[in-house]
Design an enzyme around this catalytic site. Structure first.
Site, PDB file in Angstrom:
ATOM      1  N   GLU A 154      17.135   2.888  47.171  1.00  9.89           N
ATOM      2  CA  GLU A 154      17.264   4.343  48.103  1.00  9.89           C
ATOM      3  C   GLU A 154      18.090   4.056  49.423  1.00  9.89           C
ATOM      4  O   GLU A 154      17.342   4.754  50.338  1.00  9.89           O
ATOM      5  CB  GLU A 154      15.868   4.872  47.934  1.00  9.89           C
ATOM      6  CG  GLU A 154      15.292   5.270  46.652  1.00  9.89           C
ATOM      7  CD  GLU A 154      14.199   6.147  46.577  1.00  9.89           C
ATOM      8  OE1 GLU A 154      13.583   5.862  47.606  1.00  9.89           O
ATOM      9  OE2 GLU A 154      13.857   6.482  45.378  1.00  9.89           O
ATOM     10  N   GLU A 214      14.722   6.602  38.414  1.00  9.21           N
ATOM     11  CA  GLU A 214      13.393   7.100  38.729  1.00  9.21           C
ATOM     12  C   GLU A 214      13.197   8.585  38.217  1.00  9.21           C
ATOM     13  O   GLU A 214      13.275   9.297  39.258  1.00  9.21           O
ATOM     14  CB  GLU A 214      13.004   6.853  40.193  1.00  9.21           C
ATOM     15  CG  GLU A 214      12.856   5.329  40.568  1.00  9.21           C
ATOM     16  CD  GLU A 214      12.533   4.988  42.116  1.00  9.21           C
ATOM     17  OE1 GLU A 214      11.732   5.942  42.649  1.00  9.21           O
ATOM     18  OE2 GLU A 214      12.735   3.976  42.280  1.00  9.21           O
TER      19      GLU A 214
END
Ligand SMILES: *[C@@H]1O[C@H](CO)[C@@H](O)[C@H](O)[C@H]1NC(C)=O
Ligand SMILES: *[C@@H]1O[C@H](CO)[C@@H](O)[C@H](O)[C@H]1NC(C)=O
Ligand SMILES: *[C@@H]1O[C@H](CO)[C@@H](O)[C@H](O)[C@H]1NC(C)=O
Ligand SMILES: *[C@@H]1O[C@H](CO)[C@@H](O)[C@H](O)[C@H]1NC(C)=O
Ligand SMILES: *[C@@H]1O[C@H](CO)[C@@H](O)[C@H](O)[C@H]1NC(C)=O
Ligand SMILES: *[C@@H]1O[C@H](CO)[C@@H](O)[C@H](O)[C@H]1NC(C)=O
Ligand SMILES: *[C@@H]1O[C@H](CO)[C@@H](O)[C@H](O)[C@H]1NC(C)=O
Length: 893
Positions: free
Chosen positions: A189, A258
């Site tokens: 991320e 995710e």
């Protein structure tokens, strides 16, 4: 062995056994992994993959086989995990691959289970994990700046990533070596913080990608949330919904690393729940719109044992509302409804991989179909399809969150509930709709109420108190000294940064100084009726303030100002501050600068001659607690610690250690300690640190009395536990217990009553189900070879209801059963106007004394039609007990 057709579980097990016998030490016949714009290509075949997130250190190695098996049974093809740098290299250059950090053992287990692995090395992992996975010693590398174009950081990062890749290769764990690893991840991320690093951030992304691919791992690398990922790195989506996500190149497949199937909680937070109807909707939409790899973050969340939870203030439980709960038991109906979803998607896999993109068909203003298949013909607004049945699959979506819709698709009418997707593996029969849950619901022994995981209202029923008994009546105690306790205390001028001193070997750092107060000041306060105060410009996470040995106040917060009124006496006054961390920061840019403890100035205000500046005073420092450093929680008896018997009138007491011995509950169920009588502290069982505990209470307001799955989910949408401590139950893994004489040691900061601590075996004790005769036929029938040949009889297509107690448990009694028009929901069922009189006996006969059972929903089973012309439903509530208790509990009926 891994063709594109789904293989029934039994066949796979046989195939795997045979295979292992042929090539010892390898899990698969070696295969390559590549990709095109449609999917990952595993051994030459495009695959649609379901992945289950499990973080190995959040469970014990003894729990891993069961977790992986339950993931596989739930329909997972892949296990996804991070690698946890600070667990693997706690001291620079000293590696730990033992116990919960035995990553090789974990990966081999995944392989021997016939599943693939996605290994996300990071090494920054976020993960609500201490310091986002960075070892704290990394801060002390001269000149270091994390996650940017910085040579000292890049050296350390490369060293660790290479260490892991080399380890996996040495152990033959990559796919081309016959191992399970099909995908890797570098960074994590980074797109969220890249902007903070300017040009250096962009350079760092290029470096990380090049460095990773240069390690010769031989499988594709992923960067998630990384729009500028280079051409040769896959970029992937994280979020609640990723069906709209498109990678940064048409050559890359659509991956979802995710899928947030629940959410995490902090101390003092509410408990979030994501309804499974919405979760299934998100997954179905993803595959509908071209997705090919989806991972549940988390499939099993587990526990932040010891001091591994991140910050600010991450809870010890990392349950995450995942399909496998913190203790590794099935969370129902979440697990079961997703299992059905995965089976439906697998039925579509041949069609999904056969074409490069779906045919889009608008079915209504907020309704649409995506059809995967060849030979679809369009004539104006009409579509027809002619071809191989197993080569056409369709998803019909109704994204209207308020209204049901009727749509016409290939000439047939389909009814779609609001916010739902129907799956048609043959472009004709609906085998699954995301909003129609057929799976059982379950309630656990420690749950006060049915969790809000589906469309049911919260019940306020407490578990029966007769099952709760105190852990022990014999406790010993010892006081923790306030302030310096050891020869390694030291005195310097000025305020040192918390982490610079503790290096995070403890949560606790004592700061001590002394001020002289003159008569003048005392009279100034009396004359003006004012109080002096201690101020700290900025503080995280918690400070306890002591004046002359007495605790006068505590402040908890994330970089908050402290302004504590106090009373001082004439002469010398001892000021002691206990600074505490509750998990180091795990997200955001510039983590190395974030630090902990105090920032800015520390002052005493309100004196006759103005403020007293303590910022540059002489301060004495002591790291940690005396009991921590004596390791008085260890199994070895240490009489020198000075334990004395605890009596009821001596509690609640702050800054105390408590110790007792206890017997484990019989059986093999997971075990939980109830700490609701305690304050804040840490606990150890037989020397294992089970984590921090705290009875900090969630806000009174903001919880929902029922949860509507329809419409976009966010973490505040369906929360429970308002006005109650965020966590009262603490997991003690079975493998840490012996049958008798287990040592429990507690450090309590704020005061609590250990006599009220109790222990409970944790299991599913109530299961419920409600399925109507109009529900879908059993999914396994669609896999049946006779189905393809058109030889399935009508009776085989009758819907079924399934019940399943935990392993080692059996259904002891049927508390409610009604075939007809029952009303209410689990624990609140009642008969309706229509009720087959033999409902209870039919279900009892099928289920009592069994671990699993199923009942067909049809008139024939219940001795005829109890109400002609009405759609009947079977509703059942059953009780599960450990198998050994069955004789005893059966008398209840
Ligand atoms: C994998 O690809 C490499 C390089 O193209 C090739 O040498 C090897 O034979 C392939 N292995 C398998 C099992 O297909
Ligand atoms: C239809 O597709 C399936 C799956 O690919 C294949 O096994 C079967 O032979 C095909 N049937 C026909 C008639 O082409
Ligand atoms: C879900 O809740 C809504 C609103 O409370 C209710 O109207 C609906 O009947 C419920 N659906 C199911 C399947 O229980
Ligand atoms: C603090 O450390 C000094 C030596 O550095 C030692 O003499 C003193 O006893 C220590 N204080 C306590 C309370 O142990
Ligand atoms: C803490 O240590 C870091 C280096 O690790 C240093 O840059 C910083 O100035 C120190 N801060 C304080 C307040 O001592
Ligand atoms: C307090 O002392 C610090 C450190 O010497 C100094 O930076 C600060 O300006 C002082 N504050 C006041 C209000 O004098
Ligand atoms: C017992 O306590 C003493 C000091 O009180 C300490 O030196 C020793 O290491 C402790 N032993 C164990 C086994 O913890």
């Amino acid at each position: 062995m891994f063709g594109t057709r789904p293989i029934p579980l039994q066949c796979l097990a046989v195939a795997l056994t045979l295979h292992l016998a042929v090539i010892a030490g390898e899990f698969f016949k070696p295969f390559n992994v590549s990709y095109d714009h449609r999917a990952l290509i595993i051994d030459g075949n495009r695959r649609m993959l379901i992945s289950a997130g499990i973080h190995y250190p959040r469970a014990t190695p003894e729990m891993w086989p069961d977790l992986v098996a339950k993931s596989k049974e739930g329909g997972a093809d892949v296990i996804e995990t991070y690698a946890f740098w600070n667990g693997h290299e706690p001291v620079k250059g000293q590696y730990n691959f033992e116990g919960r950090y035995d990553i090789v053992k974990f990966v081999k287990l995944v392989g021997s289970s016939g599943l693939y692995l996605h290994l996300r090395i990071g090494p920054y992992v976020c993960a609500e994990w201490n310091f986002g996975g960075f070892p704290v010693w990394l801060r002390d590398v001269p000149g270091i700046e994390f996650r940017t174009e910085n040579a000292p950081f890049k050296n350390e990062m490369q060293r660790f990533v290479k260490k892991i890749v080399d380890l996996m290769r040495e152990e033959m764990l990559f796919s081309w070596q016959g191992g399970p690893i099909i995908l890797l991840q570098i960074e994590n991320e980074y797109g969220d913080v890249e902007g903070s690093y300017g040009e250096k951030g962009k350079e760092y992304v290029k470096w990380a990608a090049k460095m990773a691919t240069g390690l010769g791992a031989g499988v594709p690398w992923v960067m998630c949330k990384q729009v500028d990922a280079p051409e040769y790195i896959l970029d992937a989506c994280n979020g609640y919904y990723c069906d709209g996500f498109r990678p940064n190149s048409y050559k890359k497949p659509v991956l979802w690393t995710e899928n947030w199937d629940g959410w995490y909680t902090q101390w003092g937070g509410r408990l979030p729940h994501r309804p499974v109807e919405d979760l299934a909707f998100a997954v179905a939409r993803f595959f509908q719109r071209g997705g090919s790899f989806q991972n549940y973050y988390m499939f099993f969340g587990g526990t932040n044992f010891g001091r591994t939870s991140g910050g600010p203030n991450q809870l010890t439980s990392y349950d995450y509302d995942a399909p496998l709960d913190e203790y590794g038991l099935l969370r129902q109906p979440k697990w079961g409804h997703l299992k059905d979803l995965h089976a439906a998607i697998k039925l579509c896999e041949p069609a999904l991989v056969a074409v490069d993109s779906p045919q889009y068909i608008k079915l209504g203003p907020m309704q649409e179909a995506h059809v995967y298949g060849k030979n679809i013909h369009r004539k104006g607004e009409t579509f027809t399809w002619s071809g191989n049945k197993s080569r056409c699959s369709a998803f019909l979506a109704n994204i209207d969150e308020h209204n049901e819709a009727s749509v016409t698709f290939f000439g047939e009418v389909y009814t779609l509930p609001p916010w739902s997707v129907s799956i048609l593996p043959d472009c004709k029969n609906t085998v699954y709709n995301t909003a129609k849950v057929g799976a059982q619901t379950s309630i656990k022994t420690t749950e006060l109420s049915l969790p809000l995981s589906t469309n049911v209202s919260v019940l306020q029923q407490l578990p029966s108190q007769d099952e709760v008994s105190p852990l022990s009546e014999n406790w010993v105690t010892v006081k923790e000294p306030i302030g310096a306790w050891g020869d390694d205390n030291f005195t310097v001028q000025g305020i040192l940064q918390h982490l610079n001193v503790t290096k995070d070997i403890s949560d606790y750092l004592w700061y001590m100084t002394r001020v002289y107060v003159y008569d003048d000041d005392i009279s100034f306060w009396e004359e003006n009726s004012v109080e002096p105060a201690l101020t700290i410009d900025s503080m995280r996470d918690l400070v306890h303030i002591f004046i002359n040995g007495k605790l006068i106040g505590s402040v908890f917060g994330h970089w908050v100002k402290v302004d504590q009124p106090l009373q001082l006496m004439q002469g010398y006054n001892d000021i002691v501050l206990l600074s505490e961390t509750i998990g180091l920061q795990n997200f955001g840019a510039f983590l190395e600068k974030d630090g902990a403890g105090f920032k800015g100035q520390i002052k005493l205000t309100g004196f006759r001659n103005g403020d007293i500046n303590l910022t540059d005073s002489l301060w004495t420092y002591q790291v940690g607690l005396k009991g921590e450093f004596l390791k008085i929680y260890n199994v070895a008896e240490n009489e020198t610690a000075g334990w004395t018997d605890l009596t009821l009138d001596a509690i609640p007491s702050s800054f105390s250690w408590y110790k007792t011995y206890f017997d484990a509950p019989v059986g093999m169920d997971p075990v939980a300690l109830d700490f609701r009588s305690m304050g804040k502290g840490q606990a150890w069982v037989n020397g294992h640190h089970i984590g921090r505990y705290w009875t900090l209470v969630a806000p009174k307001d903001g919880c929902q009395s029922s949860c509507n799955y329809r419409g976009a989910y966010h973490s505040d949408k369906c929360t429970t536990n308002c006005g109650k401590p965020t966590q009262i139950w603490y997991h003690v893994p079975r493998s840490w217990l012996q049958s008798t004489n287990n040592l429990l040691v507690i450090f309590e900061e704020t005061g609590g009553n250990p006599f009220e601590i109790s222990i409970k075996p944790y299991s599913t004790h109530i299961i419920c189900g409600q399925v109507s005769e109009s529900h879908y036929p059993p999914l396994r029938m669609w896999f049946h070879p006779n189905f393809v040949k058109g030889k399935i009889s009508a009776s085989d297509m009758i819907p079924e209801i399934h019940f399943h107690c935990d392993d080692g448990h059996k259904i002891s009694s049927i508390e409610f059963a009604s075939y007809g028009t029952p009303k209410g929901s689990c624990q609140k069922f009642s008969k309706g106007n229509c009720h087959a009189p033999n409902s209870l006996s039919v279900v009892s006969q099928a289920c009592e004394g069994r671990n699993r059972c199923s009942v067909r929903i049809s008139n024939a089973v219940f001795g005829g039609d109890p109400c002609h012309g009405t759609v009947k439903t079977l509703a059942v509530e059953a009780r599960c007990v450990p198998s050994s208790n069955i004789g005893f509990s059966a008398q209840k009926q």
